[in-house]
Design a protein around this motif. Sequence first.
Motif, short mmCIF file in Angstrom:
data_model
loop_
_atom_site.label_atom_id
_atom_site.label_comp_id
_atom_site.label_asym_id
_atom_site.label_seq_id
_atom_site.Cartn_x
_atom_site.Cartn_y
_atom_site.Cartn_z
N THR A 174 37.15 47.50 -33.51
CA THR A 174 35.82 47.54 -34.04
C THR A 174 35.92 46.72 -35.60
OG1 THR A 174 36.36 49.54 -35.29
CG2 THR A 174 35.18 49.50 -32.94
N VAL A 175 34.81 46.22 -36.31
CA VAL A 175 34.86 45.61 -37.42
C VAL A 175 34.75 46.61 -38.64
CG1 VAL A 175 33.14 44.31 -39.02
CG2 VAL A 175 33.45 43.73 -36.40
N ASP A 176 35.58 46.20 -39.53
CA ASP A 176 35.62 47.11 -40.73
C ASP A 176 35.41 46.29 -41.72
OD1 ASP A 176 36.57 49.62 -42.05
OD2 ASP A 176 38.55 48.62 -42.43
N LYS A 177 35.11 46.91 -42.91
CA LYS A 177 34.95 46.21 -44.23
C LYS A 177 34.61 47.41 -45.44
CE LYS A 177 30.02 46.23 -44.33
NZ LYS A 177 30.18 46.94 -45.63
N CYS A 178 34.52 46.68 -46.67
CA CYS A 178 34.01 47.67 -47.77
C CYS A 178 32.73 48.57 -47.32
CB CYS A 178 33.81 47.02 -48.91
SG CYS A 178 32.91 47.66 -50.38
N THR A 179 33.05 49.94 -47.77
CA THR A 179 31.68 50.65 -47.49
C THR A 179 31.20 51.47 -48.94
OG1 THR A 179 33.22 52.70 -47.31
CG2 THR A 179 32.72 51.42 -45.30
N LEU A 180 31.73 50.72 -49.97
CA LEU A 180 31.65 51.14 -51.27
C LEU A 180 32.14 52.74 -51.33
CD1 LEU A 180 28.16 49.80 -52.82
CD2 LEU A 180 30.51 49.40 -53.22
N CYS A 181 33.26 53.05 -50.52
CA CYS A 181 33.58 54.24 -50.74
C CYS A 181 32.54 55.43 -50.28
CB CYS A 181 34.40 54.76 -51.80
SG CYS A 181 35.94 54.08 -51.81
N TYR A 182 31.71 55.08 -49.28
CA TYR A 182 30.50 55.75 -48.89
C TYR A 182 31.12 57.27 -48.95
CZ TYR A 182 25.83 56.41 -47.53
OH TYR A 182 24.39 56.98 -47.18
N HIS A 183 32.04 57.66 -48.29
CA HIS A 183 32.52 59.28 -48.33
C HIS A 183 32.59 59.72 -49.78
CE1 HIS A 183 35.98 56.87 -48.68
NE2 HIS A 183 36.83 57.86 -49.15
N ARG A 184 32.71 59.09 -50.71
CA ARG A 184 33.02 59.47 -51.89
C ARG A 184 31.63 59.45 -52.95
NH1 ARG A 184 38.02 59.21 -54.56
NH2 ARG A 184 37.04 58.48 -56.35
N ILE A 185 30.91 58.27 -52.78
CA ILE A 185 29.79 58.11 -53.60
C ILE A 185 28.62 59.22 -53.29
CG2 ILE A 185 30.36 55.79 -54.32
CD1 ILE A 185 28.14 54.94 -52.18
N THR A 186 28.50 59.66 -51.97
CA THR A 186 27.79 60.71 -51.60
C THR A 186 28.14 61.93 -52.07
OG1 THR A 186 28.74 60.74 -49.52
CG2 THR A 186 26.93 59.38 -49.62
N LYS A 187 29.35 62.05 -52.62
CA LYS A 187 29.68 63.32 -53.20
C LYS A 187 29.49 63.37 -54.82
CE LYS A 187 32.53 64.26 -49.53
NZ LYS A 187 33.97 64.80 -48.73
N GLY A 188 29.00 62.28 -55.37
CA GLY A 188 29.00 62.20 -56.90
C GLY A 188 30.26 61.50 -57.43
#
Length: 246
Positions: A174-188
Amino acid sequence: MDLSRRDLFAIGGKLLVLASVGATLEQLMGDSPAPEVYRRADHWWGMIIDIDKCIGCGSCVRACAQENHVPDGYFRTWVERYQIEEGKQPVVDSPNGAKDGFPTATHADLKSFFVPKLCNHCADSPCVQVCPVGATFVSPDGVVLVDETYCLGCRYCVQACPYGCRYLHPEKHTVDKCTLCYHRITKGLTTACCENCPTGARWLVDFKNPNDPVHKYLRENKVQVLKPYMATQAKVYYKNLDGAVR
């Protein structure tokens, strides 16, 4: 633990109120406070990159690979070195995505600088437009994401991206790419690449936050986006971007 009928009704009421925010059993029982809810509509994420501060050390690339389990030979972010001799086309290199830094420049008298690259999280993303199943989408807080449960691996988005920031994962297909570390930024938290940059060359910004220093920064500094003629509304801004960068 001996619970009365009244206790059970009380817990049931808490379930109705807190289950939607992902509260744990300990929180339902009153042992710890419920977490602060992340409201996607309150944010609009992007990034600032200061070309003058980037030293090409590759710390961002290594941090990204470790944080996001990026397979060897593939990159969610990478760094390019531009070496420019007057009257000639620039020489661009990025050995192993700059994961191990760069060798010494061939000519010390040449104009040389480093350009970190990643997904530009465009508000008007070509990749989103061409995905036949909606696996690639823009989240309400402005991050371009890929739902791998829907991704067909057709590579349409890979071809459509004008920044070359997508790849097909060799194991997941599957396609992968930068997610702006979404799992991190949604936790502050900030992104792994920003957190590990030793010179502060890149930093995460929230354009919807009136108190974010980005607003003053954009007023006082000359910034550009990559390939502005593509009209993608890219949200990665570069300070003092040289016209030779492509």
